[in-house]
Each structure stands twice: as C-alpha cells, then as structure tokens.
Design an enzyme around this catalytic site. Structure first.
Site, PDB file in Angstrom:
ATOM      1  N   PHE A 100      57.161 -11.786 -11.234  1.00 19.35           N
ATOM      2  CA  PHE A 100      56.575 -10.769 -12.105  1.00 19.35           C
ATOM      3  C   PHE A 100      57.658  -9.764 -12.528  1.00 19.35           C
ATOM      4  CE2 PHE A 100      53.952  -6.986 -12.921  1.00 19.35           C
ATOM      5  CZ  PHE A 100      52.990  -7.538 -13.747  1.00 19.35           C
ATOM      6  N   ASP A 177      54.456 -11.120  -2.544  1.00 14.44           N
ATOM      7  CA  ASP A 177      53.653 -10.382  -3.504  1.00 14.44           C
ATOM      8  C   ASP A 177      52.322 -11.122  -3.652  1.00 14.44           C
ATOM      9  OD1 ASP A 177      52.409  -9.385  -5.797  1.00 14.44           O
ATOM     10  OD2 ASP A 177      54.310  -8.860  -6.743  1.00 14.44           O
ATOM     11  N   TYR A 202      43.459  -3.824  -8.219  1.00  7.42           N
ATOM     12  CA  TYR A 202      42.661  -3.686  -9.442  1.00  7.42           C
ATOM     13  C   TYR A 202      42.425  -5.026 -10.137  1.00  7.42           C
ATOM     14  CZ  TYR A 202      47.452  -3.528 -11.268  1.00  7.42           C
ATOM     15  OH  TYR A 202      48.764  -3.806 -11.519  1.00  7.42           O
ATOM     16  N   LYS A 203      42.961  -6.107  -9.566  1.00 10.14           N
ATOM     17  CA  LYS A 203      42.732  -7.433 -10.149  1.00 10.14           C
ATOM     18  C   LYS A 203      41.479  -8.032  -9.520  1.00 10.14           C
ATOM     19  CE  LYS A 203      47.490  -7.798 -11.576  1.00 10.14           C
ATOM     20  NZ  LYS A 203      48.876  -8.000 -11.143  1.00 10.14           N
ATOM     21  N   ARG A 351      46.486 -17.300 -21.232  1.00 11.58           N
ATOM     22  CA  ARG A 351      46.162 -17.294 -19.799  1.00 11.58           C
ATOM     23  C   ARG A 351      44.693 -16.955 -19.612  1.00 11.58           C
ATOM     24  NH1 ARG A 351      48.808 -12.959 -15.747  1.00 11.58           N
ATOM     25  NH2 ARG A 351      47.207 -11.723 -16.761  1.00 11.58           N
TER      26      ARG A 351
HETATM   27  C1  LIG Z   1      49.928  -7.108 -11.470  1.00 12.08           C
HETATM   28  C2  LIG Z   1      51.142  -7.402 -10.675  1.00 12.08           C
HETATM   29  C3  LIG Z   1      51.970  -6.367 -10.232  1.00 12.08           C
HETATM   30  C4  LIG Z   1      51.618  -4.959 -10.639  1.00 12.08           C
HETATM   31  O1  LIG Z   1      52.323  -3.953 -10.049  1.00 12.08           O
HETATM   32  P1  LIG Z   1      51.837  -2.424 -10.200  1.00 12.08           P
HETATM   33  O2  LIG Z   1      53.015  -1.686  -9.729  1.00 12.08           O
HETATM   34  O3  LIG Z   1      50.628  -2.260  -9.315  1.00 12.08           O
HETATM   35  O4  LIG Z   1      51.508  -2.178 -11.619  1.00 12.08           O
HETATM   36  C5  LIG Z   1      53.069  -6.693  -9.457  1.00 12.08           C
HETATM   37  N1  LIG Z   1      53.338  -7.987  -9.132  1.00 12.08           N
HETATM   38  C6  LIG Z   1      52.549  -9.010  -9.556  1.00 12.08           C
HETATM   39  C7  LIG Z   1      52.851 -10.413  -9.166  1.00 12.08           C
HETATM   40  C8  LIG Z   1      51.439  -8.734 -10.345  1.00 12.08           C
HETATM   41  O5  LIG Z   1      50.662  -9.735 -10.775  1.00 12.08           O
END
Ligand SMILES: *Cc1c(COP(=O)(O)O)cnc(C)c1O
Length: 386
Positions: A100, A177, A202-203, A351
C-alpha cells in the site's frame, strides 16, 4: 445510501451499523454532555479495552498485546522505528514492491531521517508474491520485513505463518499490515508467531471515517521495543504531569496523544458485530461472494475484454477482487454514476469489495450485470466512433 444503489466499497469505508448510531448518541448525550471531563475516568482505559476485544476476538492475540490508536500510517511508523532501533546492527527494511502506498511513504520517510535502507522485492500484481522472491531479498542486514496480509489491489492473501517463520529463520522481524484482512479473513497472530501488526478499523470493521487504527506487539517484544512518539498517554502517572518521560509497561506505551474516544466506541461496535457473526461464517460468506463474482465475471465480462486480476483460488484471496480492463477508469466512472459504487485502482483495474456483513449475492449479480451492460454500450459507442 439511496435505494437501488449497490455498494462494493466496504473494503474502503464500511457502512455504519445501527448499533453504532445508538452507542455514539448515548456517548455524546451521557458521557460527553453530562459527564464532561469526569468521563475520562472511564475513557482512559478504553483504547486498551477495545484493543483487547479486537485482539482476542479477531486477531488471535492475547490480552495486553493490542491497543487502538492513531492511524495505520502512524502506527506503522511507530512499530517500524521501534523494531529497527532494537536491532542496531541490521539496517535494512524489506517491503513488497506492491504494498500500500502509505506504507511505502512511511518507510521512505523513516529512511530519510536515519541510516536505514528500504529494499523492495517484486510482486505479481494479480497473483501476489512468492516466498522465493522475498527470500532473495533477505540477508543478515535485514531488521524488518513489512508486508500486507491481503494485497489492497489484487486481494492476494499471504501465508502469514510460513512467511513469518522464513523471516525468523534469517533473524529478522515481520510487521504485518492487516488493513484488508481484519474482519474478513481468520487471523491467528499467536499461532503464526507474528511479531508486530497494524491495521485500520474503518474498512471491514465499520468503525467510520477516521476511526482509530490498531497495533499489535507480541508480549515478549514489548519490553525490548520503544516507540519514537513519546506522548503523555504512554506516560506513567499521566496526571502527575512530570516533565520527564517514563513510559508505562506493556502495550500502553505504544500510545502517544489523546485517543479518539468516539472512534474507539464505534470500533467496539464493529468488532462486536463481526465477532457475533463469527469468523468462520464470515469467511465462508466472503469466499462464496468472491467466487460468485468470479463466476459471473468469467461468464458475462470476459467476452467484453475483462480479465480477472486476482487469484483464481478463493483460499488465496481476501474479500475483494479486481478486474482488469483497458478502459477500467472510464467504466468505473460510469458505473458509479449508475449507482454501483466501486473503486478504480491503477493500472486499469476495477476493484470490487464484497463485505460479508453488508454485501448480498443479489448485489453481486445486479452489480456485475450492470457493469456488463455498461461495458457493451461503451464497446458499441467506441466502435461506432472509430
Ligand atoms: C487502507 C490502508 C491503509 C490506510 O492507512 P491509514 O493511515 O489508516 O489511512 C494502510 N495500509 C493498507 C494496506 C490499507 O489498505
């Protein structure tokens, strides 16, 4: 959401739960408006309590190994910095090339302010990566490996236990992660021998925009690791207001500033509802949803130029799939205008996030049929134009 709309973005922002509205209304009216500052007596421990609830019910963690705090990006920084500082003779952090973006940025930023080197290894954008590719990037200089459990684009699911073991054999630590796996894929950090993990709420946990993320530090590591953001929520006897930092023992020391209490209460609701449904049932529906979507895509969409850009084997993916199409960006736009909310992800992928608690099989059927209709129209008009 308006009636008739279809939501394929539960992996990006989960839908609100009815019980969350009630819990937050009560918290605002009673704890905040009535209790005011006195409510800190009960709020103070909330991030640890919600962390335990999340850790024990969904992560296979033990008590005292998880806390909710900050964002995933900030937690990743705290843990990556802590892990590398504890191993001064190892100066390399390995990360998958396709991880990410924010994870890359955090590690690059960390390297820019230290003598650390960030090393990437190649990933197949559709199938994920293989242990051999990671293994080639490992040597005695590697302090930490940062990996996504489920790839944010393809949905490819990594073998947490096997990979953790392989990195340990080379003397490094692993930071997982869990953003795209928590709440949809069974996770057992204890059984996997995991060292460190972060993830957002939040997902698939429906905590709402900006709800605090979580972090996990294996019990035995907690004494060795010191995180770099020293704030008063990690301080012993916080309200003694001492001017020298003396961190508490345990996972509490991985907190920094004032936590989001309303966010943490929403996370508690999300965790409770997923745990009540039960991870085996959630995973079973998730696999059935993505498999159904893949079947329909092969039948209806492949003839229109789409290609599955996710692992074909449901056991090797999380709860979203990606479809490659040369005009994916345009098609995602018209799909959203048509009330089917999906994500465009570069390069050239649509997606579809299928959240087991809120996505129905009818949603999958109707959404993919609509995508097929729009793609045929698009094909017809672009052929007529040439
Ligand atoms: C959504 C997501 C994040 C988001 O990070 P935030 O700092 O909470 O915005 C990080 N890593 C992955 C793999 C994600 O899917």
């Amino acid at each position: 959401m308006e009636p008739g709309a279809i939501y394929f973005d539960g992996n990006s922002l989960g839908r609100p739960l009815r019980s969350t509205l009630e819990a937050l209304t009560d918290a605002i009216q009673q704890q905040w408006a009535q209790g005011l500052i006195r409510s800190w007596d009960r709020w103070r421990e909330l991030p640890l309590q919600v962390g335990d609830q999340l850790g024990q019910s969904l992560l296979g963690a033990c008590r005292g190994e998880v806390v909710v705090a900050d964002s995933t990006s900030v937690n990743l920084y705290k843990l990556a910095r802590a892990a590398t500082a504890a191993q001064p003779l190892r100066r390399v952090v390995v990360v998958e090339e396709d991880n990410f973006p924010s994870d890359h940025y955090v590690l690059q930023g960390m390297a820019a302010f230290s003598d650390l080197e960030v090393r990437t290894f190649p990933v197949d954008p559709d199938e994920g990566w293989h242990l051999q590719d990671l293994d080639k990037a490992l040597d005695e200089g590697v302090a930490l490996v940062c990996l996504s459990h489920v790839s944010y684009r393809s949905g490819a699911l990594a073998d947490m236990k096997g990979i953790t073991r392989a990195v340990h054999a080379r003397g490094g630590l692993v930071l997982w992660d869990l953003c795209h796996s928590v709440g949809v894929v069974p996770i057992d950090l204890t059984d996997a021998g995991a060292d460190l993990a972060v993830g957002c709420t939040y997902k698939y946990l429906n905590g709402g925009p900006g709800a605090p993320a979580f972090l996990y530090v294996r019990q035995e590591l907690q004494e060795r690791l010191r995180q770099p953001i020293w704030g008063w929520f990690g301080q012993q006897d916080q309200f003694e207001m001492a001017s020298t930092y003396r961190p508490v023992q345990g996972i509490g020391a991985f907190q920094a500033g004032t936590p989001s209490i309303l966010g943490a209460l929403a996370v508690a609701e999300g965790v409770r509802v997923v745990a009540e449904a039960g991870m085996p049932a959630v995973r079973e529906k998730s696999v059935a949803l993505t498999s159904y979507a893949v079947d329909l895509a092969e039948r209806w969409l492949e003839p229109l130029g789409f290609r599955l850009a996710s692992p074909r084997d449901p056991l090797r993916r999380g709860s979203h799939i990606s479809l490659h199409h040369p005009h994916a960006r345009h098609l995602t736009g018209v799909l959203i205008e048509d009330g089917v909310l999906a994500d465009y992800r570069a390069p050239e992928r649509i997606r579809l996030g299928l959240a087991p608690l809120t996505t129905s099989f009818c949603d999958v059927h109707d959404g993919l049929r609509r995508l097929g209709e729009l793609a045929s129209e698009h094909l017809r008009t672009s052929e007529a134009a040439t």
